[in-house]
Motif scaffolding. Structure first.
Motif, PDB file in Angstrom:
ATOM      1  N   LEU A 197      11.072 -11.097  -7.151  1.00  0.00           N
ATOM      2  CA  LEU A 197      10.571 -10.215  -8.202  1.00  0.00           C
ATOM      3  C   LEU A 197      11.185 -10.502  -9.562  1.00  0.00           C
ATOM      4  O   LEU A 197      10.692 -10.022 -10.584  1.00  0.00           O
ATOM      5  CB  LEU A 197      10.845  -8.743  -7.845  1.00  0.00           C
ATOM      6  N   GLY A 198      12.270 -11.278  -9.557  1.00  0.00           N
ATOM      7  CA  GLY A 198      12.899 -11.589 -10.823  1.00  0.00           C
ATOM      8  C   GLY A 198      13.655 -10.425 -11.430  1.00  0.00           C
ATOM      9  O   GLY A 198      13.806 -10.343 -12.653  1.00  0.00           O
ATOM     10  N   ILE A 199      14.128  -9.498 -10.600  1.00  0.00           N
ATOM     11  CA  ILE A 199      14.895  -8.356 -11.089  1.00  0.00           C
ATOM     12  C   ILE A 199      15.940  -8.002 -10.025  1.00  0.00           C
ATOM     13  O   ILE A 199      15.618  -7.860  -8.853  1.00  0.00           O
ATOM     14  CB  ILE A 199      13.970  -7.147 -11.388  1.00  0.00           C
ATOM     15  N   ASP A 200      17.213  -7.904 -10.432  1.00  0.00           N
ATOM     16  CA  ASP A 200      18.270  -7.615  -9.471  1.00  0.00           C
ATOM     17  C   ASP A 200      18.491  -6.109  -9.361  1.00  0.00           C
ATOM     18  O   ASP A 200      17.807  -5.312 -10.014  1.00  0.00           O
ATOM     19  CB  ASP A 200      19.564  -8.336  -9.856  1.00  0.00           C
ATOM     20  N   ALA A 201      19.464  -5.711  -8.528  1.00  0.00           N
ATOM     21  CA  ALA A 201      19.695  -4.286  -8.268  1.00  0.00           C
ATOM     22  C   ALA A 201      20.045  -3.530  -9.540  1.00  0.00           C
ATOM     23  O   ALA A 201      19.539  -2.426  -9.791  1.00  0.00           O
ATOM     24  CB  ALA A 201      20.806  -4.125  -7.225  1.00  0.00           C
ATOM     25  N   ALA A 202      20.914  -4.133 -10.376  1.00  0.00           N
ATOM     26  CA  ALA A 202      21.319  -3.460 -11.611  1.00  0.00           C
ATOM     27  C   ALA A 202      20.132  -3.303 -12.549  1.00  0.00           C
ATOM     28  O   ALA A 202      19.944  -2.249 -13.175  1.00  0.00           O
ATOM     29  CB  ALA A 202      22.441  -4.247 -12.289  1.00  0.00           C
TER      30      ALA A 202
END
Length: 222
Positions: A197-202
């Motif tokens: 998705l190109g988005i990490d947890a933070a």
């Protein structure tokens, strides 16, 4: 488990608040719903029974332009009364993370324990053994609340505890972000969400906080 459609770029998470009767599950959802920007939340729905209630509401789809992915969070409580066991299992089915809301009153220790055992039994029966569970001790504002050093940590002495006074709104949002964070961690491990998705947890939590209109707590720990 979570509904992930990489072709349509959509993700739906189901979060469940579990616990004994009158521990504050309803108060948590009411406070959380009130904290969310009105434009970004669904209607708070209540399914009343004769002696208890089940609440649920949807946060409207969350869209992150950085990834071009839409996210929807479905948030539920289960009825605490044992007579509603069948309903509890239905609500718990397919959960991605669970917040166990324990009651801080000294005379509720046994009710907490029985509800925790019931949760463990139902998670196993529903093949949800790997679903993350966080623990919130509610009603910390009461003068007779059990001290943290004396609370039941349900078999894990190092278990993180989230304190709350849900009727006042205290601790509700941090518990919610911890819950979302644990759900994301498991999904990221199983389905490589950050890579795909190109988005990490933070980034996910920051975008969530901005979208729903609440202040993001500090670093989330489970």
């Amino acid at each position: 488990m979570a509904l992930v459609d990489f072709a349509e770029r959509q993700l739906t998470l189901k979060l469940v608040y579990y616990g004994p009767p009158h521990s504050g599950k309803t108060s948590n959802l009411r406070a959380l719903h009130a904290a969310v920007d009105k434009l970004n939340r669904g209607r708070l729905m209540t399914l009343d029974t004769r002696d208890d209630r089940t609440l649920f509401f949807d946060l409207l789809p969350l869209f992150f332009r950085a990834s071009g992915f839409s996210f929807q969070l479905k948030v539920y409580t289960v009825p605490g009364q044992p007579v509603h066991e069948a309903t509890r299992k239905v609500v718990l089915a397919n959960a991605d993370a669970v917040a166990f809301v324990a009651d801080s009153r000294p005379d509720q220790a046994e009710a907490n324990r029985q509800s925790w055992q019931n949760l463990a039994t139902n998670l196993k029966a529903l093949s949800l053994d790997r679903v993350p569970v966080i623990v919130q001790y509610n009603k910390r504002d009461l003068p007779d609340a059990v001290p943290l050093e004396g609370i039941d940590r349900f078999g894990d002495p190092s278990r993180a505890i989230h304190e709350a006074s849900a009727k006042r709104g205290a601790g509700v949002v941090p518990t919610f972000f911890a819950l979302v964070g644990r759900a994301w961690e498991l999904l990221d491990t199983d389905r490589r969400l950050s890579d795909r998705l190109g988005i990490d947890a933070a980034g996910f939590q920051s975008a969530l906080a901005e979208h729903v209109g609440v202040a993001e707590p500090g670093k989330i720990t489970g």
